[in-house]
Design an enzyme around this catalytic site. Structure first.
Site, PDB file in Angstrom:
ATOM      1  N   GLY A 134       6.779   1.787  -3.010  1.00  0.00           N
ATOM      2  CA  GLY A 134       7.341   2.027  -4.331  1.00  0.00           C
ATOM      3  C   GLY A 134       8.011   0.781  -4.875  1.00  0.00           C
ATOM      4  N   CYS A 135       8.255   0.767  -6.174  1.00  0.00           N
ATOM      5  CA  CYS A 135       8.819  -0.420  -6.817  1.00  0.00           C
ATOM      6  C   CYS A 135      10.276  -0.656  -6.410  1.00  0.00           C
ATOM      7  CB  CYS A 135       8.672  -0.326  -8.333  1.00  0.00           C
ATOM      8  SG  CYS A 135       9.284   1.210  -9.062  1.00  0.00           S
TER       9      CYS A 135
END
Length: 324
Positions: A134-135
């Protein structure tokens, strides 16, 4: 030259993959799948590609491509793979959170490797299936991994990170449309964000009994990028922390330790992660900045593809930041 497919090509991450792959010397886009835009030109969703490509979206899937990227909403990758049995020779990179946690990593007999190159490069090189991080998870892990490796995360870690509106996806929502987001700021999911699970698993793979993480995500009034500040107790000197981080990332092409304070524009539109360290008394402040759509999603996915196929790790990813 490998042939790749993109599932979910009309969104932000799909669009970034198309842009990168059109300029990748070792990969050719075989198809871009979209249920909402099948038959329409790519430029109907990504107008900046006008004059660059004549590709069109399709509703058909080639199950025998060399690699497929899944750019689907969380929970939809499992559904898509159940409905579309790709060849055993097709490698998969999933950009959702469906396979990131250890308990979810095996699906249909396929073992998904967590795709953070700074942590698991050797495993990625031999993997057939990748769960792209995920970012927020990328920005936060890169800020903490060197401390975990040296058993320095014994105390609470306080994390404040602000993300651009593209992190919420291409479909407008109450908190992403311009009238609400502009000249505004807010927090969401305080201390419960879904990326904490994958962050915890990575840190615990390096250090047992990591101290508690208090993560406060914020919405910024800009379109792309993540700017994270983290602080925790650290008894060593600033110089010792800098040596620790620089040694950990000495072979990382896309993670840089800056001696000077950093800002978000340095990394926007690039696959770079920039990190800065600051000491105040016995507290270490770590600042981390990435582009949420590139190093936090599509750029890192291509970086993983490069590793999986033994291409140059930075192929297609020598991108320029919009610093002014």
């Amino acid at each position: 030259m490998i042939k790749v497919g993109i599932i979910g090509g009309s969104g932000y991450t799909g669009g970034e993959l198309i842009r990168i792959l059109l300029n990748h010397s070792q990969a050719e886009i075989d198809f871009v799948y979209s249920t909402t835009r099948a038959g329409k030109k790519i430029t109907s969703a990504h107008a900046d590609l006008l004059g660059v490509t004549e590709l069109a979206f399709t509703g058909d899937v080639n199950l025998n491509v060399d690699l497929v990227f899944l750019c689907l909403g969380h929970g939809n990758s499992t559904k898509f793979l159940n409905a579309n049995p790709f060849s055993e020779n097709t490698k998969i990179i999933d950009l959702s959170n469906d396979f990131r946690l250890n308990d979810d990593a095996i699906f249909q007999g396929k073992k998904f490797v967590y795709g953070l190159p700074e942590l698991l490069k050797a495993d990625i090189k031999t993997a057939n299936y990748i769960a792209n991080p995920g970012c927020f998870a990328t920005a936060i892990q890169l800020a903490l991994l060197p401390l975990a490796k040296d058993n320095k995360l014994q105390n609470e870690v306080h994390i404040n990170a602000v993300t651009g509106s593209t992190g919420a996806g291409v479909s407008p929502s109450a908190t992403s449309h311009f009238s609400w987001r502009n000249n505004n700021a807010s927090w969401y999911k305080p201390f419960t964000h879904q990326h904490l699970g994958e962050i915890g698993e990575s840190l615990n793979s390096l250090q047992e009994n990591v101290g508690p993480l208090f993560f406060l995500p914020n919405r910024g009034n800009f379109t792309r990028g993540i700017f994270a500040t983290l602080y925790t107790k650290y008894d060593g000197s600033l110089e010792s922390a800098q040596v620790l981080f620089k040694d950990f990332y000495k072979n990382a092409l896309f993670t840089q330790i800056s001696d000077e304070p950093i800002d978000l524009k340095q990394v926007v539109n690039t696959n770079q992660a920039h990190i800065h360290l600051h000491k105040h008394g016995n507290t270490l402040l770590i600042t981390s900045a990435i582009d949420n759509l590139l190093k936090g999603a599509s750029g890192q996915a291509v970086q993983n593809m490069n590793l999986m196929f033994s291409f140059n790790e930075n192929e297609g990813l020598l991108l320029k930041a919009g610093v002014f």
